[in-house]
Design an enzyme around this catalytic site. Structure first.
Site, mmCIF file in Angstrom:
data_model
loop_
_atom_site.group_PDB
_atom_site.id
_atom_site.type_symbol
_atom_site.label_atom_id
_atom_site.label_comp_id
_atom_site.label_asym_id
_atom_site.label_seq_id
_atom_site.Cartn_x
_atom_site.Cartn_y
_atom_site.Cartn_z
ATOM 1 C CD GLU A 259 9.374 -0.348 13.813
ATOM 2 O OE1 GLU A 259 9.694 -1.414 14.347
ATOM 3 O OE2 GLU A 259 8.237 0.129 13.829
ATOM 4 N NE ARG A 298 6.188 7.556 -1.331
ATOM 5 C CZ ARG A 298 6.508 8.799 -1.014
ATOM 6 N NH1 ARG A 298 7.037 9.590 -1.921
ATOM 7 N NH2 ARG A 298 6.332 9.258 0.189
ATOM 8 C CE1 TYR A 302 0.318 7.806 1.515
ATOM 9 C CE2 TYR A 302 2.167 7.107 0.161
ATOM 10 C CZ TYR A 302 1.175 6.818 1.083
ATOM 11 O OH TYR A 302 1.058 5.549 1.563
ATOM 12 C CB CYS A 328 -7.172 5.154 -19.682
ATOM 13 S SG CYS A 328 -6.350 5.033 -21.272
ATOM 14 C CD GLU A 329 -8.355 6.263 -12.594
ATOM 15 O OE1 GLU A 329 -8.520 6.456 -11.412
ATOM 16 O OE2 GLU A 329 -8.529 5.156 -13.129
HETATM 17 C C1 LIG Z 1 5.999 1.628 7.604
HETATM 18 C C2 LIG Z 1 6.556 1.382 8.935
HETATM 19 C C3 LIG Z 1 7.856 1.781 9.237
HETATM 20 C C4 LIG Z 1 8.753 2.522 8.275
HETATM 21 O O1 LIG Z 1 8.411 3.854 8.147
HETATM 22 P P1 LIG Z 1 9.319 4.861 7.271
HETATM 23 O O2 LIG Z 1 8.616 6.134 7.294
HETATM 24 O O3 LIG Z 1 9.437 4.281 5.914
HETATM 25 O O4 LIG Z 1 10.663 4.895 7.915
HETATM 26 C C5 LIG Z 1 8.327 1.455 10.490
HETATM 27 N N1 LIG Z 1 7.564 0.808 11.396
HETATM 28 C C6 LIG Z 1 6.320 0.407 11.131
HETATM 29 C C7 LIG Z 1 5.547 -0.326 12.157
HETATM 30 C C8 LIG Z 1 5.762 0.680 9.898
HETATM 31 O O5 LIG Z 1 4.499 0.296 9.644
#
Ligand SMILES: *Cc1c(COP(=O)(O)O)cnc(C)c1O
Length: 401
Positions: A259, A298, A302, A328-329
């Site tokens: 995924e 990001r 991060y 404004c930060e």
């Molecule tokens: C966010 C997420 C992803 C995707 O992660 P990537 O680093 O964008 O590939 C896949 N599975 C689950 C359960 C997630 O929460």
């Protein structure tokens, strides 16, 4: 994408604007499918939360992808984009039983990541097969905010609780049809990933009715030159061998699922901003753009480094700039970065702006969220209008004082 095309898009649709290249998305999807071409049943479920525009989801539908969703609203977006419920897996964390039941009613694959809900769901709906999210407790991931597989992470059911899990499954007579892990973003070391996979295989042996094993995601893409990227081809080779061998001992040809979010859409995205002010101080030259962490958080959240190109002057002399926003930060996109000479009104393109950029945008400072444009078949298509003042006040109820 060509700088000139991006410039034209900024001109036509205004700034700031997100631009996505459909070809790049297809390319990444095909790279992943070819790396796993020796797996009989492969299923890629695009992680909607990375970039959830319905037109983007439609591209994935065309490619034959499924969807990974983390909220009922993402499920609804997927259905609206034309996905069949069976093509959608719902992998929430810490949501109520009520929401999970709603998703089940829509017919999507449920993935449960805690014992409490598993027991409640199994007791009430023993006939609905569910997938379980395991936490293999393997430390992977680029930074602690996005690393979700480690020992004190809130995600997944700990492998140390498998005996308890098995008791619940037995008592409720529910069916476990899938087993899942998602160790966190940024797989740098394939052997670490394979090690976590072994834990998943080991756990899988306990369940007799599996249809799929879902290895989550975490594929790293390069953000700047010299950045490491997950070696998809090597991972494909090694995991395929191991997976096929597992299926043999399991006695059934299972589906291998992933995924990915970032891998599929990150590099397809560009964020175009215009320089409002070039501000020279005693130590620094700031380029202040018509955006901020309201649109792209990001770098601040991060510490991620998005490459920034001055597409209005790509051949200009390089100078050092700190690229900051208009919020404004403190909202620093880049510190003392070498960029081709910037003058006011130039358009700066932020790369890797496909994943977790627009989807994390907000209205902070009461600014409008940007428009989104899809570059598809050599043509720019507006896929989200820029917000207007009406959007800012839409849900506000003004009371008489
Ligand atoms: C966010 C997420 C992803 C995707 O992660 P990537 O680093 O964008 O590939 C896949 N599975 C689950 C359960 C997630 O929460």
């Amino acid at each position: 994408m060509e700088h000139n095309t991006l410039l034209q898009i900024a001109e036509e649709f205004g700034s700031p604007v997100y631009v996505y290249d459909a070809e790049k998305i297809k390319h990444q999807y095909q790279r992943l499918t070819s790396a796993f071409s020796k797996v009989k049943h492969l299923k890629l479920n695009y992680a909607v939360k990375a970039l959830s525009n319905i037109s983007i989801l439609k591209i994935f539908n065309q490619l034959g992808s499924g969807l990974d969703t983390v909220s009922i609203q993402e499920v609804q977006l997927g259905l609206k984009a034309g996905f069949q419920p069976e093509q959608i897996i719902y992998t929430p964390n810490g949501v109520s039983l009520t929401e999970i039941e709603k998703a089940a009613k829509l017919g999507v694959q449920i993935n449960i990541d805690n014992l409490s809900i598993l027991e409640q769901f199994g007791t009430k709906h023993p006939k609905i097969p569910v997938c379980i999210r395991i936490n293999p407790h393997v430390m992977a991931g680029g930074n602690t905010n996005i690393s979700v597989g480690h020992i004190d992470s809130k995600f997944g059911i700990s492998i140390h609780q498998i005996p308890h899990l098995l008791r619940i499954v037995e008592n409720t007579k529910m069916t476990i049809n899938g087993i899942h892990m998602h160790t966190g973003s940024d797989i740098l070391d394939i052997d670490v990933f394979l090690y976590a996979s072994e834990i998943l295989f080991d756990t899988a042996k306990n369940f007799k009715n599996l249809e799929f094993i879902d290895f989550g995601s975490g594929f790293k893409v390069p953000y700047k030159t010299g950045d490491i990227e997950t070696n998809i081809e090597e991972l494909g080779n090694k995991l395929t061998k191991r997976f096929n061998a597992f299926c043999k001992t399991y006695g059934k040809q299972l589906t291998l699922a992933f995924e990915p979010g970032k891998f599929l859409v990150s590099e397809a995205g560009y964020f175009l901003t215009k320089v409002n002010v070039v501000k020279q101080t005693t130590s620094t030259v700031f380029a202040q753009v018509d955006s901020g962490f309201n649109h792209l958080i990001r770098p601040m959240l991060y510490g991620s480094q998005h490459e920034i190109i001055n597409i209005s002057n790509p051949k200009g002399r390089e100078r050092f700039y700190s690229v900051v926003g208009y919020i404004c930060e403190t909202d620093t996109f880049a510190n003392n970065r070498r960029i081709n000479e910037i003058t006011e009104d130039d358009v700066l393109a932020f790369k890797n702006a496909g994943a977790y950029c627009f989807s994390m945008a907000s209205n902070y400072n009461s600014r409008y969220r940007p428009s989104e444009v899809l570059w598809y078949n050599n043509k720019a298509h507006l896929i989200r209008r820029r917000e207007t003042f009406d959007d800012i006040i839409h849900n506000q109820i003004v009371i008489d004082l």
